[in-house]
Motif scaffolding. Structure first.
Motif, PDB file in Angstrom:
ATOM      1  N   LEU A 132      -2.301   3.673  -5.849  1.00 13.86           N
ATOM      2  CA  LEU A 132      -2.904   4.358  -6.970  1.00 13.86           C
ATOM      3  C   LEU A 132      -3.054   3.438  -8.310  1.00 13.86           C
ATOM      4  O   LEU A 132      -2.177   2.707  -8.584  1.00 13.86           O
ATOM      5  CB  LEU A 132      -1.530   5.268  -7.432  1.00 13.86           C
ATOM      6  CG  LEU A 132      -1.203   6.526  -6.368  1.00 13.86           C
ATOM      7  CD1 LEU A 132      -0.394   7.289  -7.053  1.00 13.86           C
ATOM      8  CD2 LEU A 132      -2.632   7.196  -5.924  1.00 13.86           C
ATOM      9  N   ARG A 133      -4.172   3.596  -8.729  1.00 19.17           N
ATOM     10  CA  ARG A 133      -4.701   2.644  -9.703  1.00 19.17           C
ATOM     11  C   ARG A 133      -3.840   3.038 -11.030  1.00 19.17           C
ATOM     12  O   ARG A 133      -2.959   3.990 -10.918  1.00 19.17           O
ATOM     13  CB  ARG A 133      -5.912   2.953 -10.313  1.00 19.17           C
ATOM     14  CG  ARG A 133      -6.684   1.995 -11.029  1.00 19.17           C
ATOM     15  CD  ARG A 133      -8.191   2.458 -11.116  1.00 19.17           C
ATOM     16  NE  ARG A 133      -8.569   3.517 -11.847  1.00 19.17           N
ATOM     17  CZ  ARG A 133      -9.862   4.032 -12.059  1.00 19.17           C
ATOM     18  NH1 ARG A 133     -10.851   3.387 -11.420  1.00 19.17           N
ATOM     19  NH2 ARG A 133     -10.050   5.117 -12.611  1.00 19.17           N
ATOM     20  N   MET A 134      -3.353   2.299 -11.907  1.00 15.44           N
ATOM     21  CA  MET A 134      -2.615   2.379 -13.299  1.00 15.44           C
ATOM     22  C   MET A 134      -2.781   3.767 -13.500  1.00 15.44           C
ATOM     23  O   MET A 134      -1.871   4.424 -14.294  1.00 15.44           O
ATOM     24  CB  MET A 134      -2.965   1.526 -14.255  1.00 15.44           C
ATOM     25  CG  MET A 134      -4.238   1.411 -14.928  1.00 15.44           C
ATOM     26  SD  MET A 134      -3.996   0.697 -16.673  1.00 15.44           S
ATOM     27  CE  MET A 134      -3.817  -1.032 -16.361  1.00 15.44           C
ATOM     28  N   GLY A 152       1.868   3.752  -7.391  1.00 14.54           N
ATOM     29  CA  GLY A 152       2.161   4.369  -6.227  1.00 14.54           C
ATOM     30  C   GLY A 152       3.432   4.820  -5.860  1.00 14.54           C
ATOM     31  O   GLY A 152       3.883   5.684  -5.187  1.00 14.54           O
ATOM     32  N   PHE A 153       4.108   3.719  -5.650  1.00 13.68           N
ATOM     33  CA  PHE A 153       5.575   3.850  -5.226  1.00 13.68           C
ATOM     34  C   PHE A 153       6.426   4.772  -6.240  1.00 13.68           C
ATOM     35  O   PHE A 153       7.096   5.544  -5.569  1.00 13.68           O
ATOM     36  CB  PHE A 153       6.219   2.274  -5.488  1.00 13.68           C
ATOM     37  CG  PHE A 153       7.886   2.325  -5.197  1.00 13.68           C
ATOM     38  CD1 PHE A 153       8.171   2.494  -3.644  1.00 13.68           C
ATOM     39  CD2 PHE A 153       8.900   2.348  -5.819  1.00 13.68           C
ATOM     40  CE1 PHE A 153       9.416   2.561  -3.083  1.00 13.68           C
ATOM     41  CE2 PHE A 153      10.042   2.419  -5.571  1.00 13.68           C
ATOM     42  CZ  PHE A 153      10.414   2.539  -4.134  1.00 13.68           C
ATOM     43  N   ASN A 154       6.207   4.780  -7.472  1.00  6.48           N
ATOM     44  CA  ASN A 154       6.930   5.564  -8.229  1.00  6.48           C
ATOM     45  C   ASN A 154       6.832   7.078  -8.065  1.00  6.48           C
ATOM     46  O   ASN A 154       7.699   7.926  -7.900  1.00  6.48           O
ATOM     47  CB  ASN A 154       6.705   5.290  -9.714  1.00  6.48           C
ATOM     48  CG  ASN A 154       7.213   3.902 -10.191  1.00  6.48           C
ATOM     49  OD1 ASN A 154       6.609   3.339 -11.167  1.00  6.48           O
ATOM     50  ND2 ASN A 154       8.293   3.548  -9.759  1.00  6.48           N
ATOM     51  N   VAL A 156      -5.706   7.361 -10.173  1.00  2.21           N
ATOM     52  CA  VAL A 156      -6.640   7.351  -9.058  1.00  2.21           C
ATOM     53  C   VAL A 156      -6.288   6.762  -7.768  1.00  2.21           C
ATOM     54  O   VAL A 156      -5.897   5.671  -8.223  1.00  2.21           O
ATOM     55  CB  VAL A 156      -8.005   7.009 -10.080  1.00  2.21           C
ATOM     56  CG1 VAL A 156      -9.117   7.129  -9.017  1.00  2.21           C
ATOM     57  CG2 VAL A 156      -8.221   7.837 -11.287  1.00  2.21           C
ATOM     58  N   LYS A 157      -6.617   7.426  -6.780  1.00  2.00           N
ATOM     59  CA  LYS A 157      -6.188   6.970  -5.561  1.00  2.00           C
ATOM     60  C   LYS A 157      -7.528   5.906  -5.001  1.00  2.00           C
ATOM     61  O   LYS A 157      -8.585   6.352  -5.099  1.00  2.00           O
ATOM     62  CB  LYS A 157      -6.189   7.777  -4.612  1.00  2.00           C
ATOM     63  CG  LYS A 157      -5.659   7.299  -3.187  1.00  2.00           C
ATOM     64  CD  LYS A 157      -5.306   8.451  -2.547  1.00  2.00           C
ATOM     65  CE  LYS A 157      -4.694   7.973  -1.070  1.00  2.00           C
ATOM     66  NZ  LYS A 157      -4.144   9.181  -0.336  1.00  2.00           N
ATOM     67  N   VAL A 158      -7.401   4.708  -4.688  1.00  2.00           N
ATOM     68  CA  VAL A 158      -8.421   3.621  -4.200  1.00  2.00           C
ATOM     69  C   VAL A 158      -7.923   3.333  -2.848  1.00  2.00           C
ATOM     70  O   VAL A 158      -6.791   2.873  -2.434  1.00  2.00           O
ATOM     71  CB  VAL A 158      -8.376   2.564  -5.296  1.00  2.00           C
ATOM     72  CG1 VAL A 158      -9.440   1.614  -4.869  1.00  2.00           C
ATOM     73  CG2 VAL A 158      -8.506   2.824  -6.868  1.00  2.00           C
ATOM     74  N   SER A 169       0.978  -1.196  -0.059  1.00  2.00           N
ATOM     75  CA  SER A 169       0.235  -0.031  -0.038  1.00  2.00           C
ATOM     76  C   SER A 169       0.859   1.222  -0.103  1.00  2.00           C
ATOM     77  O   SER A 169       2.137   1.195   0.428  1.00  2.00           O
ATOM     78  CB  SER A 169      -0.918   0.039   1.246  1.00  2.00           C
ATOM     79  OG  SER A 169      -0.179   0.269   2.394  1.00  2.00           O
ATOM     80  N   LEU A 170       0.325   2.369  -0.254  1.00  2.00           N
ATOM     81  CA  LEU A 170       0.899   3.553  -0.266  1.00  2.00           C
ATOM     82  C   LEU A 170       1.639   3.849   1.199  1.00  2.00           C
ATOM     83  O   LEU A 170       2.666   4.159   1.257  1.00  2.00           O
ATOM     84  CB  LEU A 170       0.139   4.976  -0.444  1.00  2.00           C
ATOM     85  CG  LEU A 170      -0.526   5.024  -2.150  1.00  2.00           C
ATOM     86  CD1 LEU A 170      -1.640   6.000  -1.989  1.00  2.00           C
ATOM     87  CD2 LEU A 170       0.785   5.574  -2.811  1.00  2.00           C
ATOM     88  N   GLU A 171       0.680   3.549   2.340  1.00  2.00           N
ATOM     89  CA  GLU A 171       1.323   3.786   3.657  1.00  2.00           C
ATOM     90  C   GLU A 171       2.524   2.811   3.924  1.00  2.00           C
ATOM     91  O   GLU A 171       3.459   3.410   4.426  1.00  2.00           O
ATOM     92  CB  GLU A 171       0.115   3.414   4.480  1.00  2.00           C
ATOM     93  CG  GLU A 171      -1.273   4.230   4.454  1.00  2.00           C
ATOM     94  CD  GLU A 171      -1.972   4.083   3.073  1.00  2.00           C
ATOM     95  OE1 GLU A 171      -1.989   2.960   2.375  1.00  2.00           O
ATOM     96  OE2 GLU A 171      -2.800   4.969   2.649  1.00  2.00           O
TER      97      GLU A 171
END
Ligand code: SF4
Lengths: 132, 409
Positions: free
Chosen positions: B378-380, B283-285, B383-385, B82-84
């Motif tokens: 982050l979807r491709m 998201g990581f990038n 968009v944040k899901v 996850s982003l977190e």
């Protein structure tokens, strides 16, 4: 033993992707991964048939997988396809050029018929570990 | 409603039914997502050190020791976190003075960087559904890798300006070296190219868009490309979906695509969405870009450094400890590189047993995102899901595991 030179392009397959989610060690994953799809003419050259095993060799390594007749509409001698997996990765060179991305989709290889069985994932793991 | 983390579409319409605390029925999952749900019960990893099962706390402290004692640790994976968790991972890399890299390093990185830096125009998949009329799947095969891409967003659904159905409203073009399942759907829109023939195809398309005869030997193909030029010019809202086929063909020469994207935007309006595989690579990038100015291949040993020497395929040559999270690196890389990886003392964090965990010194089992752990990604298309855990399990989230390692080093 007759050999045929091919360029292997790897691809992803949904059934194999599903099996991968479930586990790398399953027979299902091996059955859907340890494959090479060959042109009909190339199969004839090495005297093999759909479902028989073949040895695939590159400068990077060697692997035994099942040969399948490709379902392309057009003939494609010298071009073969493999699902992306630890089996195809046995063949990819460690030379990554300036991009540092391995040549996953253009693998120069030689294919020949063999009596050997398809490599199991444990055999691949052993080979990776061999130089420990 | 649950979110599937099986691929970077992060489908948020998954319906579930439960019986005795277990999932008894799922709706809307594709085969790949189905596999992820089934994996809840298959091949789960156990905490272990040198092959012997240990308690969770012991695994954490050994992991911290292994990483803390290293001169040159490398932290790899991240696109299935996850982003977190990614944020904590970056902080951990800073604290350790480590090298950090993710799967984009040998996958979509070169292209994702262009998109994240705003060098290529992009849009959301919802805009694709509502407005796109010409879709170019280039070296990508959503039917196999992002299985609901065409049905949820790009080809089949009706949208605000696309009310008449795909056969009238949308044109699918597939450029590929093989007859993939996506090619079968695109049918007449299929352009077969030889392996590595992408740069040449770009040239041919540029000629056709400029009203010139493309330099192609095959007469039929020449005609087809000319016709494609006029289809592309007539588009109202075109989208290019580049996959690994295109990326691996161009690699660090991805700039060869730039004149085409520019030209397409002179004749009409075109966007580009990289066909990311893992659910949170983008998201990581993006997170690392915000933190360091780079999307991957970063070292924190001496401030912030970036370069190809920090790509996992290179960094493996001089790192003395490795942490892999949410990635089966040994399966994914050429055997010759995997042999080197196998010699490095490794901490592997993953929900499942795989080749990398089997070769690791320390293994730490983790929860499956979207099923056992919540968070956001982050979807491709960026968009944040957000997702919540849908079942209770004893497995710890990546956030918890990384925080514990962070405290312990
Ligand atoms: S398309 Fe991707 S996110 Fe959607 S259900 Fe399938 S695997 Fe899951």
């Amino acid at each position: 033993m007759a050999k045929v030179e091919v360029t292997i392009v790897t691809y992803r397959d949904i059934f194999q992707e599903e099996a991968k989610e479930i586990g790398r060690y399953s027979d299902e994953y091996r059955d859907l991964s340890a494959l090479i799809l060959l042109d009909r003419g190339d199969m004839k050259l090495i005297k093999t048939e759909d479902g028989q095993t073949v040895q695939v060799e590159t400068d990077g390594g060697m692997v035994v997988v099942t040969a399948r007749l490709s379902e392309e509409d057009e003939e494609h001698p010298g071009l073969a396809f493999m699902p992306n997996s630890p089996w195809s990765n046995q063949l990819v060179s460690e030379d990554t050029g300036t991009s540092k991305i391995p040549e996953f989709k253009r693998i120069k290889a030689e294919v020949s018929a063999t009596d050997k069985d398809v490599d199991t994932i444990s055999e691949l793991v052993e080979r990776i570990r061999a130089d420990y | 409603m649950a979110v599937c983390t099986g691929c970077s579409l992060l489908c948020d319409d998954i319906e579930l039914e439960f019986e005795d605390g277990k999932i008894s029925l799922t709706k809307n999952l594709c085969r790949k997502g189905e596999g992820r749900y089934r994996s809840l019960r298959e091949d789960r990893l156990v905490p272990a050190v040198d092959g012997a099962k240990v308690g969770f706390d012991e695994a954490i402290s050994r992991a911290a020791e292994l990483l803390g004692d290293a001169e040159n640790p490398l932290l790899f994976g991240w696109s299935n976190s996850s982003l977190e968790a990614q944020r904590i991972g970056i902080d951990l890399a800073k604290k350790l003075g480590a090298t950090i890299d993710d799967t984009s390093s040998f996958c979509q990185g070169y292209l994702m960087e262009k998109v994240l830096r705003g060098e290529y125009p992009t849009c959301t998949l919802d805009e694709v559904r509502n407005f796109a009329d010409v879709l170019i799947y280039w070296g990508s095969d959503p039917s196999s890798s992002q299985p609901r891409h065409m049905s949820r967003f790009s080809y089949f659904p009706r949208g605000e300006k696309r009310q008449r159905g795909y056969d009238e409203d949308r044109t699918a073009i597939a450029i590929d070296v093989r007859k993939s399942p996506t090619v079968v759907i695109a049918a007449d829109g299929f352009f077969r190219i030889p392996p590595g023939g992408d740069a040449e195809f770009i040239e041919a398309l540029l000629a056709a868009l400029g009203g010139k005869i493309p330099k192609v030997k095959d007469k039929k193909m020449k005609k087809k490309i000319l016709k494609l030029g006029s289809t592309l010019r007539k588009a109202e809202f075109g989208v290019v979906f580049p996959g690994l086929g295109l990326i691996y063909s161009l690699k660090d020469e991805i700039d060869k695509l730039t004149p085409l994207i520019t030209r397409l935007n002179e004749v009409s309006s075109y966007k580009l969405i990289p066909m990311v595989g893992h659910y949170n690579m983008r998201g990581f990038n993006q997170t690392l870009l915000e933190e360091t100015g780079h999307i991957n291949r970063v070292s924190f040993k001496d401030g912030v450094e970036h370069g190809t020497q920090f790509a996992v395929t290179e960094a493996v040559n001089d790192c003395d400890a490795l942490m892999v999270i949410g990635s089966d690196l040994i399966s994914a890389l050429p055997a010759a590189i995997s042999k080197k990886l196998a010699r490095i003392p490794t901490v592997a964090i993953d929900p499942h047993r795989n080749l990398t965990t089997d070769m690791a010194r320390v293994t730490i089992p983790s929860a499956i995102s979207g099923l056992e752990a919540g968070g956001s990604a982050l979807r491709m298309d960026g968009v944040k899901v957000e997702f919540e855990p849908v079942i209770k399990s004893g497995y710890r989230s990546d956030v918890e595991i990384l925080s514990r390692i962070m405290e312990a080093v």
